[in-house]
Design a protein around this motif. Structure first.
Motif, PDB file in Angstrom:
ATOM      1  N   LEU A 359      -0.570  11.269  -1.218  1.00 40.85           N
ATOM      2  CA  LEU A 359       0.385  11.321  -2.324  1.00 40.85           C
ATOM      3  C   LEU A 359       0.127  10.248  -3.378  1.00 40.85           C
ATOM      4  CD1 LEU A 359       3.536  12.117  -0.162  1.00 40.85           C
ATOM      5  CD2 LEU A 359       2.337  13.683  -1.703  1.00 40.85           C
ATOM      6  N   GLY A 360      -1.020   9.592  -3.284  1.00 41.54           N
ATOM      7  CA  GLY A 360      -1.450   8.676  -4.339  1.00 41.54           C
ATOM      8  C   GLY A 360      -0.777   7.327  -4.382  1.00 41.54           C
ATOM      9  N   CYS A 361      -0.128   6.933  -3.281  1.00 38.82           N
ATOM     10  CA  CYS A 361       0.515   5.620  -3.204  1.00 38.82           C
ATOM     11  C   CYS A 361      -0.403   4.674  -2.436  1.00 38.82           C
ATOM     12  CB  CYS A 361       1.867   5.740  -2.499  1.00 38.82           C
ATOM     13  SG  CYS A 361       2.789   4.196  -2.394  1.00 38.82           S
ATOM     14  N   VAL A 362      -0.660   3.515  -2.958  1.00 38.43           N
ATOM     15  CA  VAL A 362      -1.608   2.584  -2.324  1.00 38.43           C
ATOM     16  C   VAL A 362      -1.053   2.109  -0.979  1.00 38.43           C
ATOM     17  CG1 VAL A 362      -2.830   0.389  -2.533  1.00 38.43           C
ATOM     18  CG2 VAL A 362      -2.457   1.813  -4.577  1.00 38.43           C
ATOM     19  N   PRO A 363      -1.734   2.427   0.125  1.00 36.91           N
ATOM     20  CA  PRO A 363      -1.253   1.968   1.434  1.00 36.91           C
ATOM     21  C   PRO A 363      -1.434   0.460   1.583  1.00 36.91           C
ATOM     22  CG  PRO A 363      -2.920   3.713   1.645  1.00 36.91           C
ATOM     23  CD  PRO A 363      -2.961   3.217   0.235  1.00 36.91           C
ATOM     24  N   VAL A 364      -0.376  -0.200   2.032  1.00 38.34           N
ATOM     25  CA  VAL A 364      -0.447  -1.635   2.321  1.00 38.34           C
ATOM     26  C   VAL A 364      -0.380  -1.762   3.839  1.00 38.34           C
ATOM     27  CG1 VAL A 364       0.566  -3.907   1.930  1.00 38.34           C
ATOM     28  CG2 VAL A 364       0.702  -2.139   0.141  1.00 38.34           C
ATOM     29  N   ILE A 365      -1.520  -1.971   4.464  1.00 39.40           N
ATOM     30  CA  ILE A 365      -1.632  -1.949   5.926  1.00 39.40           C
ATOM     31  C   ILE A 365      -1.286  -3.321   6.484  1.00 39.40           C
ATOM     32  CG2 ILE A 365      -3.171  -1.501   7.866  1.00 39.40           C
ATOM     33  CD1 ILE A 365      -4.864   0.193   5.856  1.00 39.40           C
ATOM     34  N   ILE A 366      -0.236  -3.364   7.290  1.00 35.87           N
ATOM     35  CA  ILE A 366       0.186  -4.616   7.935  1.00 35.87           C
ATOM     36  C   ILE A 366       0.129  -4.385   9.440  1.00 35.87           C
ATOM     37  CG2 ILE A 366       1.946  -6.433   7.974  1.00 35.87           C
ATOM     38  CD1 ILE A 366       3.152  -5.155   5.443  1.00 35.87           C
ATOM     39  N   ALA A 367      -1.047  -4.477   9.988  1.00 36.31           N
ATOM     40  CA  ALA A 367      -1.280  -4.244  11.418  1.00 36.31           C
ATOM     41  C   ALA A 367      -2.619  -4.884  11.757  1.00 36.31           C
ATOM     42  CB  ALA A 367      -1.287  -2.750  11.720  1.00 36.31           C
ATOM     43  N   ASP A 368      -2.565  -6.125  12.249  1.00 37.98           N
ATOM     44  CA  ASP A 368      -3.793  -6.871  12.525  1.00 37.98           C
ATOM     45  C   ASP A 368      -4.696  -6.116  13.502  1.00 37.98           C
ATOM     46  OD1 ASP A 368      -2.602  -8.726  10.931  1.00 37.98           O
ATOM     47  OD2 ASP A 368      -2.276 -10.231  12.510  1.00 37.98           O
ATOM     48  N   SER A 369      -5.969  -6.078  13.201  1.00 40.24           N
ATOM     49  CA  SER A 369      -7.009  -5.517  14.080  1.00 40.24           C
ATOM     50  C   SER A 369      -6.975  -4.004  14.224  1.00 40.24           C
ATOM     51  CB  SER A 369      -6.942  -6.151  15.489  1.00 40.24           C
ATOM     52  OG  SER A 369      -7.130  -7.544  15.404  1.00 40.24           O
ATOM     53  N   ILE A 370      -6.209  -3.305  13.387  1.00 42.58           N
ATOM     54  CA  ILE A 370      -6.182  -1.852  13.489  1.00 42.58           C
ATOM     55  C   ILE A 370      -7.568  -1.278  13.203  1.00 42.58           C
ATOM     56  CG2 ILE A 370      -5.509  -1.539  11.066  1.00 42.58           C
ATOM     57  CD1 ILE A 370      -3.899   0.927  11.953  1.00 42.58           C
ATOM     58  N   ARG A 371      -7.950  -0.259  13.962  1.00 44.00           N
ATOM     59  CA  ARG A 371      -9.196   0.464  13.716  1.00 44.00           C
ATOM     60  C   ARG A 371      -8.825   1.775  13.040  1.00 44.00           C
ATOM     61  NH1 ARG A 371     -12.947   3.242  17.462  1.00 44.00           N
ATOM     62  NH2 ARG A 371     -11.485   2.803  19.137  1.00 44.00           N
ATOM     63  N   TRP A 380     -11.848   2.857   3.116  1.00 42.94           N
ATOM     64  CA  TRP A 380     -10.539   2.200   3.234  1.00 42.94           C
ATOM     65  C   TRP A 380     -10.425   0.952   2.356  1.00 42.94           C
ATOM     66  CZ3 TRP A 380      -6.615   4.733   5.081  1.00 42.94           C
ATOM     67  CH2 TRP A 380      -6.830   5.755   6.003  1.00 42.94           C
ATOM     68  N   ALA A 381     -11.483   0.178   2.252  1.00 40.73           N
ATOM     69  CA  ALA A 381     -11.429  -1.059   1.456  1.00 40.73           C
ATOM     70  C   ALA A 381     -11.217  -0.777  -0.025  1.00 40.73           C
ATOM     71  CB  ALA A 381     -12.718  -1.859   1.653  1.00 40.73           C
ATOM     72  N   GLU A 382     -11.536   0.434  -0.467  1.00 40.50           N
ATOM     73  CA  GLU A 382     -11.415   0.783  -1.883  1.00 40.50           C
ATOM     74  C   GLU A 382     -10.126   1.525  -2.216  1.00 40.50           C
ATOM     75  OE1 GLU A 382     -14.885   2.984  -2.959  1.00 40.50           O
ATOM     76  OE2 GLU A 382     -16.255   1.528  -2.048  1.00 40.50           O
ATOM     77  N   ILE A 383      -9.395   1.972  -1.188  1.00 41.74           N
ATOM     78  CA  ILE A 383      -8.182   2.769  -1.458  1.00 41.74           C
ATOM     79  C   ILE A 383      -6.918   2.146  -0.868  1.00 41.74           C
ATOM     80  CG2 ILE A 383      -9.521   4.915  -1.547  1.00 41.74           C
ATOM     81  CD1 ILE A 383      -8.314   5.542   1.275  1.00 41.74           C
ATOM     82  N   SER A 384      -7.040   0.999  -0.220  1.00 39.00           N
ATOM     83  CA  SER A 384      -5.871   0.405   0.447  1.00 39.00           C
ATOM     84  C   SER A 384      -5.926  -1.113   0.358  1.00 39.00           C
ATOM     85  CB  SER A 384      -5.815   0.846   1.916  1.00 39.00           C
ATOM     86  OG  SER A 384      -6.911   0.308   2.639  1.00 39.00           O
ATOM     87  N   LEU A 385      -4.808  -1.747   0.756  1.00 36.18           N
ATOM     88  CA  LEU A 385      -4.741  -3.199   0.870  1.00 36.18           C
ATOM     89  C   LEU A 385      -4.424  -3.545   2.315  1.00 36.18           C
ATOM     90  CD1 LEU A 385      -2.487  -3.994  -2.231  1.00 36.18           C
ATOM     91  CD2 LEU A 385      -4.986  -4.068  -2.128  1.00 36.18           C
ATOM     92  N   THR A 386      -4.944  -4.654   2.774  1.00 35.71           N
ATOM     93  CA  THR A 386      -4.640  -5.139   4.119  1.00 35.71           C
ATOM     94  C   THR A 386      -4.011  -6.519   4.007  1.00 35.71           C
ATOM     95  OG1 THR A 386      -6.461  -3.889   5.116  1.00 35.71           O
ATOM     96  CG2 THR A 386      -5.583  -5.748   6.368  1.00 35.71           C
TER      97      THR A 386
END
Length: 458
Positions: A359-371, A380-386
């Motif tokens: 849906l075009g919303c930038v995912p902000v991933i807050i989950a250490d060590s997730i694969r 993933w590095a180009e479409i999301s934030l960690t």
């Protein structure tokens, strides 16, 4: 005619030469041209004859195609009418197929008694909830060209067991307490029909475990770790939503990380009302469980208290649209948002990952060590934030900085339709979609195939 020919543009010369030959064939005014034309006809005729003779010899005196035939596949529990298209490929075509992304791989799908799969479909949620990839992959394989009806041809064997469709009558969530026994029963069933399971001890057999901690079959991490992967499954391949970048008992099995199931139809319906390039008036969005006073459950706290920290820090911040209660139309809120928080729950993965991307919303991933699933297909590095779990207090500043610098670039990357396709399961399967990515991953594990190992030995 020579003057006209010299004035013709180069790109039309092929067409002009054909017209000129056609004209000369109807005229006997120039004997030299007639002789040239007859010679050219003989060359063309001999070339075509040589081509068909070569094809005839290469295919072993067999026709290259045959009519499709209808095959009826029956078991005591179910019947399936399958339209099979038979195609005997020349050696060169087979070589090209083997060099493709799927390497000519074939998969046999077990026709298990209905108690292991189709009986569960009486509940419509079974094929649409976030764990429904077990159903989606099964359906996609049944109609896929990768499928073979002849087990002796198979590189891998797919075992379709639906363990996530037993919904609790108390809270409506999937209850998987029966999962281990149902899986064990299915393996006992197929191992009693030698030789395919027994000859490889299951190393070329594929299962789906699309719930919290995957092949450990439990929703609580402490119990999942204590019980580990069942012994009967340890030699097989598991497609699971759970994955971390460090040692974990629930990864002690050959595995492929897959995305949670999100209905492509629901996403399309949302995008009809709220297109990807539409107005986004919500800066940061999250809707889901956030405990004000987190409960201690067996020494663990939900989301490691991350969601609680977000609520306490930003609950009154007007930039953050945070909601704790369910809302059926929440996808429309995602489509209005610039950043969508994807914090861990009990497990690190979340369906919000797929919904945000689609849906075009930038995912902000807050989950250490997730694969994350399918890193070769999804950048993933180009479409999301960690953001690290310990940096939640800095979340507001981090997102403000991104909004002022490269938000538009990330949003542009999100609009790549191939990225969304790679995270969605379709029926029938589409090249590049989530089931396709599973097959690509399996093609990298052909060394586990009993058939391939026998071929290499010979």
């Amino acid at each position: 005619m020579d003057i006209l020919e010299s004035k013709r543009p180069l790109r039309s010369r092929g067409f002009y030469v054909r017209m000129k030959l056609s004209h000369s064939s109807r005229s006997n005014r120039n004997p030299d041209k007639n002789l040239c034309y007859r010679y050219l006809k003989w060359v063309v005729w001999l070339s075509i004859s040589f081509y068909f003779l070569s094809s005839f010899l290469i295919t072993g005196h067999k026709p290259t195609t045959s009519f499709s035939r209808t095959t009826v596949f029956r078991s005591k529990a179910s019947r399936a009418l399958i339209e099979e298209s038979s195609f005997n490929s020349p050696p060169l075509l087979k070589t090209l197929e083997n060099l493709g992304p799927l390497k000519g791989m074939k998969i046999y799908v077990y026709d298990l008694p209905s108690k292991y799969n189709s009986d569960w479909l009486t509940n419509e949620r079974c094929s649409s909830h976030l764990f429904a990839s077990e159903v989606a992959i099964h359906r996609a394989l049944l109609s896929s060209d990768v499928r073979t009806l002849e087990p002796w041809e198979a590189d891998f064997f797919f075992v379709p067991v639906y363990v996530s469709c037993n919904f609790s009558k108390v809270n409506g969530f999937p209850a998987i307490g029966h999962a281990r026994s149902l899986m064990a029963s299915a393996i006992q069933h197929i191992s009693s029909q030698p030789p395919f399971w027994n000859r490889s001890l299951g190393s070329d057999h594929v299962f789906v475990a699309s719930h919290d901690f995957g092949s450990c079959f439990h929703t609580m991490e402490d119990v999942a770790i204590a019980e580990g992967v069942p012994e009967f499954l340890k030699n097989s391949i598991v497609l699971q939503t759970f994955g971390v970048n460090h040692e974990h008992p629930c990864q002690n099995v050959e595995n492929v990380v897959i995305p949670p199931y999100i209905s492509p139809e629901s996403v399309r319906a949302t995008l009809k009302k709220s297109p990807l390039t539409g107005r986004r008036d919500i800066f940061v969005f999250f809707r889901g469980k956030m405990e004000v006073h987190p409960k201690n459950v067996s020494g663990r706290f939900y989301s490691k208290r991350v969601r609680t920290a977000i609520l306490r820090k930003y609950g009154s911040d007007r930039r953050f649209y945070l909601r704790r209660h369910r809302f059926a139309g929440y996808q429309s809120e995602i489509a209005r948002s610039k950043f969508c928080l994807c914090p861990l729950g009990w497990a690190p993965w979340s369906p919000r990952l797929v919904e945000s991307v689609a849906l075009g919303c930038v995912p902000v991933i807050i989950a250490d060590s997730i694969r994350l699933p399918f890193p070769a297909a999804v950048p993933w590095a180009e479409i999301s934030l960690t953001v690290a779990e310990n940096d939640v207090d800095k979340l507001g500043d981090i997102l403000e900085h991104v909004a002022a610098t490269n938000l538009s670039t990330i949003q542009s990357n999100l609009r790549d339709p191939q990225v969304t396709k790679a995270l969605h399961f379709h029926n029938p399967m589409l090249e590049g979609d989530a089931t396709w990515q599973v097959l690509v991953a399996l093609s990298g594990k052909l060394d586990r195939s009993y058939k391939k190992s026998r071929v290499s030995i010979q």
